[in-house]
Design an enzyme around this catalytic site. Structure first.
Site, PDB file in Angstrom:
ATOM      1  N   ASP A  33       0.733  -1.097  -0.112  1.00 46.04           N
ATOM      2  CA  ASP A  33       0.104  -0.052   0.068  1.00 46.04           C
ATOM      3  C   ASP A  33       1.069   1.236   0.060  1.00 46.04           C
ATOM      4  O   ASP A  33       0.387   2.259   0.307  1.00 46.04           O
ATOM      5  CB  ASP A  33      -1.054  -0.050   1.111  1.00 46.04           C
ATOM      6  CG  ASP A  33      -0.328  -0.089   2.703  1.00 46.04           C
ATOM      7  OD1 ASP A  33       0.985  -0.177   2.532  1.00 46.04           O
ATOM      8  OD2 ASP A  33      -0.890   0.166   3.555  1.00 46.04           O
ATOM      9  N   HIS A 237      20.115   2.438 -19.997  1.00 50.47           N
ATOM     10  CA  HIS A 237      19.330   2.937 -18.816  1.00 50.47           C
ATOM     11  C   HIS A 237      19.471   2.172 -17.629  1.00 50.47           C
ATOM     12  O   HIS A 237      18.421   1.861 -16.919  1.00 50.47           O
ATOM     13  CB  HIS A 237      17.582   2.730 -19.325  1.00 50.47           C
ATOM     14  CG  HIS A 237      17.361   3.917 -20.653  1.00 50.47           C
ATOM     15  ND1 HIS A 237      16.216   3.560 -21.311  1.00 50.47           N
ATOM     16  CD2 HIS A 237      17.999   4.800 -21.022  1.00 50.47           C
ATOM     17  CE1 HIS A 237      16.196   4.546 -22.197  1.00 50.47           C
ATOM     18  NE2 HIS A 237      17.398   5.104 -21.950  1.00 50.47           N
ATOM     19  N   ASP A 254      24.216  10.122 -15.350  1.00 49.89           N
ATOM     20  CA  ASP A 254      22.961  10.565 -16.017  1.00 49.89           C
ATOM     21  C   ASP A 254      22.099  11.234 -14.888  1.00 49.89           C
ATOM     22  O   ASP A 254      20.969  10.124 -14.684  1.00 49.89           O
ATOM     23  CB  ASP A 254      22.605   9.849 -16.975  1.00 49.89           C
ATOM     24  CG  ASP A 254      21.484  10.435 -18.060  1.00 49.89           C
ATOM     25  OD1 ASP A 254      20.794  11.396 -17.757  1.00 49.89           O
ATOM     26  OD2 ASP A 254      20.976  10.008 -19.060  1.00 49.89           O
ATOM     27  N   ASP A 265      18.421  17.652 -17.591  1.00 57.62           N
ATOM     28  CA  ASP A 265      18.709  16.504 -18.011  1.00 57.62           C
ATOM     29  C   ASP A 265      20.360  16.318 -18.495  1.00 57.62           C
ATOM     30  O   ASP A 265      20.599  16.950 -19.452  1.00 57.62           O
ATOM     31  CB  ASP A 265      17.678  15.877 -19.313  1.00 57.62           C
ATOM     32  CG  ASP A 265      18.293  14.553 -19.684  1.00 57.62           C
ATOM     33  OD1 ASP A 265      19.058  13.858 -18.699  1.00 57.62           O
ATOM     34  OD2 ASP A 265      17.823  13.825 -20.435  1.00 57.62           O
ATOM     35  N   HIS A 344      21.675   5.244 -29.842  1.00 61.37           N
ATOM     36  CA  HIS A 344      20.544   5.999 -29.691  1.00 61.37           C
ATOM     37  C   HIS A 344      20.596   7.257 -30.331  1.00 61.37           C
ATOM     38  O   HIS A 344      21.651   7.535 -30.919  1.00 61.37           O
ATOM     39  CB  HIS A 344      20.478   6.149 -28.172  1.00 61.37           C
ATOM     40  CG  HIS A 344      21.677   6.563 -27.436  1.00 61.37           C
ATOM     41  ND1 HIS A 344      21.908   8.247 -27.518  1.00 61.37           N
ATOM     42  CD2 HIS A 344      22.832   6.269 -26.523  1.00 61.37           C
ATOM     43  CE1 HIS A 344      22.801   8.391 -26.765  1.00 61.37           C
ATOM     44  NE2 HIS A 344      23.492   7.303 -26.229  1.00 61.37           N
ATOM     45  N   HIS A 355      11.754  13.776 -21.201  1.00 67.00           N
ATOM     46  CA  HIS A 355      11.395  13.560 -22.565  1.00 67.00           C
ATOM     47  C   HIS A 355      10.139  14.277 -22.949  1.00 67.00           C
ATOM     48  O   HIS A 355       8.955  13.661 -22.954  1.00 67.00           O
ATOM     49  CB  HIS A 355      11.287  11.959 -22.931  1.00 67.00           C
ATOM     50  CG  HIS A 355      12.650  11.409 -22.685  1.00 67.00           C
ATOM     51  ND1 HIS A 355      12.692   9.828 -22.453  1.00 67.00           N
ATOM     52  CD2 HIS A 355      13.644  11.776 -22.487  1.00 67.00           C
ATOM     53  CE1 HIS A 355      13.701   9.479 -22.251  1.00 67.00           C
ATOM     54  NE2 HIS A 355      14.859  10.383 -22.125  1.00 67.00           N
ATOM     55  N   GLU A 380      23.292  14.768 -26.461  1.00 69.02           N
ATOM     56  CA  GLU A 380      23.801  13.678 -25.636  1.00 69.02           C
ATOM     57  C   GLU A 380      24.269  12.450 -26.468  1.00 69.02           C
ATOM     58  O   GLU A 380      23.950  11.274 -26.300  1.00 69.02           O
ATOM     59  CB  GLU A 380      22.706  13.275 -24.685  1.00 69.02           C
ATOM     60  CG  GLU A 380      21.404  12.958 -25.308  1.00 69.02           C
ATOM     61  CD  GLU A 380      20.443  12.123 -24.287  1.00 69.02           C
ATOM     62  OE1 GLU A 380      20.813  11.298 -23.416  1.00 69.02           O
ATOM     63  OE2 GLU A 380      19.229  12.740 -24.153  1.00 69.02           O
ATOM     64  N   TYR A 384      29.562   3.222 -26.424  1.00 65.49           N
ATOM     65  CA  TYR A 384      29.650   2.151 -25.423  1.00 65.49           C
ATOM     66  C   TYR A 384      30.234   1.220 -25.856  1.00 65.49           C
ATOM     67  O   TYR A 384      29.984   0.500 -26.870  1.00 65.49           O
ATOM     68  CB  TYR A 384      28.227   1.911 -25.147  1.00 65.49           C
ATOM     69  CG  TYR A 384      27.272   3.254 -25.135  1.00 65.49           C
ATOM     70  CD1 TYR A 384      27.215   3.962 -23.763  1.00 65.49           C
ATOM     71  CD2 TYR A 384      26.475   3.909 -25.953  1.00 65.49           C
ATOM     72  CE1 TYR A 384      26.708   4.988 -23.437  1.00 65.49           C
ATOM     73  CE2 TYR A 384      25.931   5.300 -25.860  1.00 65.49           C
ATOM     74  CZ  TYR A 384      26.006   5.844 -24.522  1.00 65.49           C
ATOM     75  OH  TYR A 384      25.341   6.861 -24.259  1.00 65.49           O
ATOM     76  N   ARG A 401      28.978   9.124 -22.146  1.00 67.30           N
ATOM     77  CA  ARG A 401      27.878   9.975 -22.651  1.00 67.30           C
ATOM     78  C   ARG A 401      28.306  11.262 -22.028  1.00 67.30           C
ATOM     79  O   ARG A 401      28.344  11.491 -20.767  1.00 67.30           O
ATOM     80  CB  ARG A 401      26.614   9.336 -22.211  1.00 67.30           C
ATOM     81  CG  ARG A 401      25.555  10.330 -22.935  1.00 67.30           C
ATOM     82  CD  ARG A 401      24.088   9.675 -23.052  1.00 67.30           C
ATOM     83  NE  ARG A 401      23.474   8.993 -21.813  1.00 67.30           N
ATOM     84  CZ  ARG A 401      23.439   7.929 -21.139  1.00 67.30           C
ATOM     85  NH1 ARG A 401      23.980   7.054 -21.853  1.00 67.30           N
ATOM     86  NH2 ARG A 401      23.045   7.710 -19.950  1.00 67.30           N
TER      87      ARG A 401
HETATM   88 MG    MG Z   1      19.811  12.174 -19.707  1.00 72.25          MG
HETATM   89 ZN    ZN Z   2      18.587  13.049 -22.113  1.00 71.71          ZN
END
Ligand code: MG
Ligand code: ZN
Length: 439
Positions: A33, A237, A254, A265, A344, A355, A380, A384, A401
Site C-alpha cells: 500500500d 538505462h 545521467d 537532463d 541511440h 522527454h 547527448e 559504449y 555520454r
Molecule cells: Mg539524460
Molecule cells: Zn536525455
C-alpha cells in the site's frame, strides 16, 4: 493575468467548437500500500499550476460562465490530518483564476452538461481506464440529453495537437526555471565528482549528488538517476545503482534536478580515481567533440535529426581513428557499422517532462520539424564499448555520454547547462578533491 490564465485563454481560442478535458495524474503503487511520490500530469500543471491528485480540468468555450471548470477534492478535516492540506472547492476559483470548481465526486454527474453543445472533444483516451469509463459514460449521457435537440461531440482529438504544440515553445519563465534547474544539477554533478573515489557505492554517489539538488532548492529529481560504474556504463538505462566504483574505471552519471516541475537532463562521465587511461581519454575526446559539433547545430532552421547526423559523423570518424571501426566514414554510416557503439538518438525535447512532448516531424510524419527559437533539446552523444564486442581488450567496458540542455535561441544555441565541467583537465582536477561526510 497569470501565465496559466494566458495559456488557458490561448487554448480556449483554439478549441473553437470543442471541449478539452485533462485529468490529473494517478497515484502509482510502489509495493503493497506504499506509493511512489506523486507528480502532477504536466498538461494539467501547464494550464493551472495545480499540483493535487484526483482532479479534472474542463475547458468548454461554449459554456458561458463555466468555460474553465476544475473538479477537485473537497476540503476534509479528517483526510487532511492524514494526507495534507487541500485547496478545496471554495478557494479554487479565486486562487487559480478559474470560472467554477466542483467536487471531483460530481464529475460523472456534471461532465455530460459540459460535453453537450460541443462538436469535438479534445481528450487523451487509453491512458487511465477509470477516466476513460467516466468519459464514455458522460458522453452517452450527453447524447441521450441531446437526442431531440442539440448535439454532443462526435469527434475525438488528441489534445496534444493543441497543448503539446504550445509546450514545445518555452516562454521566458519556463526557460528561466530550466536554467535554474540545470545550474542546480551542475552543483550536484560537481559534488559527485568531488566525492568520487574507489570503493564508493553507486547508490552513495547517487545520494551525494541528489543531496546537492535538494540542498540547493530543487524539490525532486527529473528522472531516476543513472550512476553507472565500469561496465554498467554500457547499459543505456542502468538505474539499479547497486554496484561499487573501482579504480581504473569510469563512472557515467545521467542525473538531473527538477525545479518547480521543470526538468533538466545532464550526463557527465569521469574516472573513478581521477585519471583517464589513454583509451578512456581517446573515447571521451571523441564524444566531447561530437557533442560540441552537435550543439552548434541547434539553431533556427536546423533539426534534432541534423544535430544527430553531425554527432554521428564525428563519432564514426573517431571510431575509425582509434581502430574500433575500419573503412571510411560514409561507408560506416551507410552500413550502420557504428551501431554496436552508438545505438541511440542524439537528443530529445525537454521541458516539464524530461522527454518532453511535441512531435519531431511535421504533420506528414516524415519531414523533420525545423528548430525555432524557444525550443529546448538535449544533446547527448555517447560511445559504449560492451564487453561482448569483439574489439581490442583495452577498450572494453568503456561507456561515455556527455549531455547538456540546449535552448534554440534566435541567434543559435544557448547552453542552459553551461559551466558543468566537461573538459578532461577540469574533471581530473575536481574528481576526488572533496571529503565525504559519513557517520
Ligand atoms: Mg539524460
Ligand atoms: Zn536525455
Amino acid at each position: 493575468m497569470s501565465v496559466f490564465a494566458e495559456r488557458r485563454a490561448t487554448v480556449l481560442s483554439r478549441l473553437e467548437d470543442g471541449v478539452l478535458i485533462v485529468p490529473a495524474a494517478t497515484h502509482a503503487l510502489r509495493n503493497n500500500d506504499t506509493e511512489y511520490g506523486y507528480r502532477q500530469n504536466s498538461d494539467l500543471y501547464y494550464l493551472t499550476g495545480f499540483t493535487e491528485p484526483e482532479a479534472v480540468l474542463v475547458l468548454a468555450p461554449h459554456r458561458t460562465g463555466e468555460a474553465v471548470m476544475l473538479f477537485l477534492r473537497p476540503r476534509d478535516r479528517d483526510r487532511e490530518i492524514w494526507n495534507g492540506k487541500r485547496l478545496g472547492v471554495e478557494s479554487a476559483p479565486a486562487v487559480l483564476g478559474i470560472d467554477a470548481a466542483y467536487p471531483i465526486d460530481e464529475l460523472a454527474q456534471r461532465l455530460p452538461d459540459a460535453l453537450a453543445g460541443a462538436h469535438r472533444a479534445f481528450v487523451q483516451l487509453g491512458e487511465d481506464e477509470r477516466f476513460d469509463r467516466t468519459f464514455f459514460a458522460a458522453l452517452n449521457a450527453a447524447r441521450t440529453k441531446t437526442r431531440r435537440t442539440g448535439f454532443a461531440p462526435d469527434t475525438f482529438i488528441d489534445p496534444s495537437t493543441i497543448l503539446h504544440e504550445m509546450r514545445l515553445i518555452k516562454d521566458a519563465g519556463e526557460i528561466d526555471a530550466m536554467r535554474r534547474a540545470a545550474a542546480i544539477t551542475g552543483l550536484g554533478h560537481v559534488a559527485g565528482m568531488r566525492a568520487t573515489r574507489p570503493g564508493l557505492t553507486e547508490f552513495e554517489l547517487e545520494a551525494v549528488i541528489e543531496h546537492a539538488y535538494h540542498a540547493n532548492g530543487a524539490q525532486d529529481v527529473a528522472y531516476l538517476s543513472i550512476v553507472a560504474g565500469g561496465d554498467n556504463a554500457t547499459i543505456l538505462h542502468y538505474d539499479t545503482n547497486r554496484g561499487t566504483l573501482r579504480a581504473g574505471e569510469l563512472v557515467l552519471v545521467d542525473s538531473a534536478a527538477e525545479l518547480d516541475l521543470y526538468a533538466s537532463d545532464v550526463t557527465r562521465t569521469w574516472p573513478v580515481d581521477g585519471r583517464f587511461t589513454a583509451e578512456q581519454r581517446a573515447i571521451y575526446e571523441i564524444v566531447l567533440a561530437a557533442q560540441k559539433a552537435a550543439i552548434a547545430e541547434v539553431r533556427p532552421g536546423a533539426h534534432v535529426r541534423s544535430a544527430h547526423e553531425v554527432a554521428l559523423r564525428v563519432l564514426t570518424a573517431g571510431l575509425i581513428d582509434v581502430g574500433l571501426l575500419r573503412g571510411n566514414v560514409d561507408e560506416a554510416i551507410e552500413t550502420e557499422a557504428y551501431k554496436p557503439f552508438y545505438m541511440h538518438g542524439t537528443g530529445h525535447w525537454i521541458g516539464l517532462d524530461v522527454h518532453d512532448v511535441g512531435s519531431y516531424t511535421l504533420r506528414d510524419g516524415k519531414t523533420n520539424r525545423p528548430l525555432e527559437p524557444g525550443m529546448v533539446v538535449t544533446v547527448e552523444p555517447g560511445l559504449y564499448i560492451n564487453r561482448d564486442l569483439d574489439v581490442d581488450e583495452r577498450f572494453k567496458g568503456i561507456g561515455v555520454r556527455i549531455e547538456d540542455d540546449i535552448l534554440c535561441g534566435p541567434g543559435g544555441p544557448v547552453n542552459l547547462s553551461d559551466g558543468i565541467p566537461k573538459e578532461i583537465a577540469e574533471i581530473e582536477e575536481i574528481v576526488g578533491s572533496g571529503a565525504l561526510a559519513r557517520a
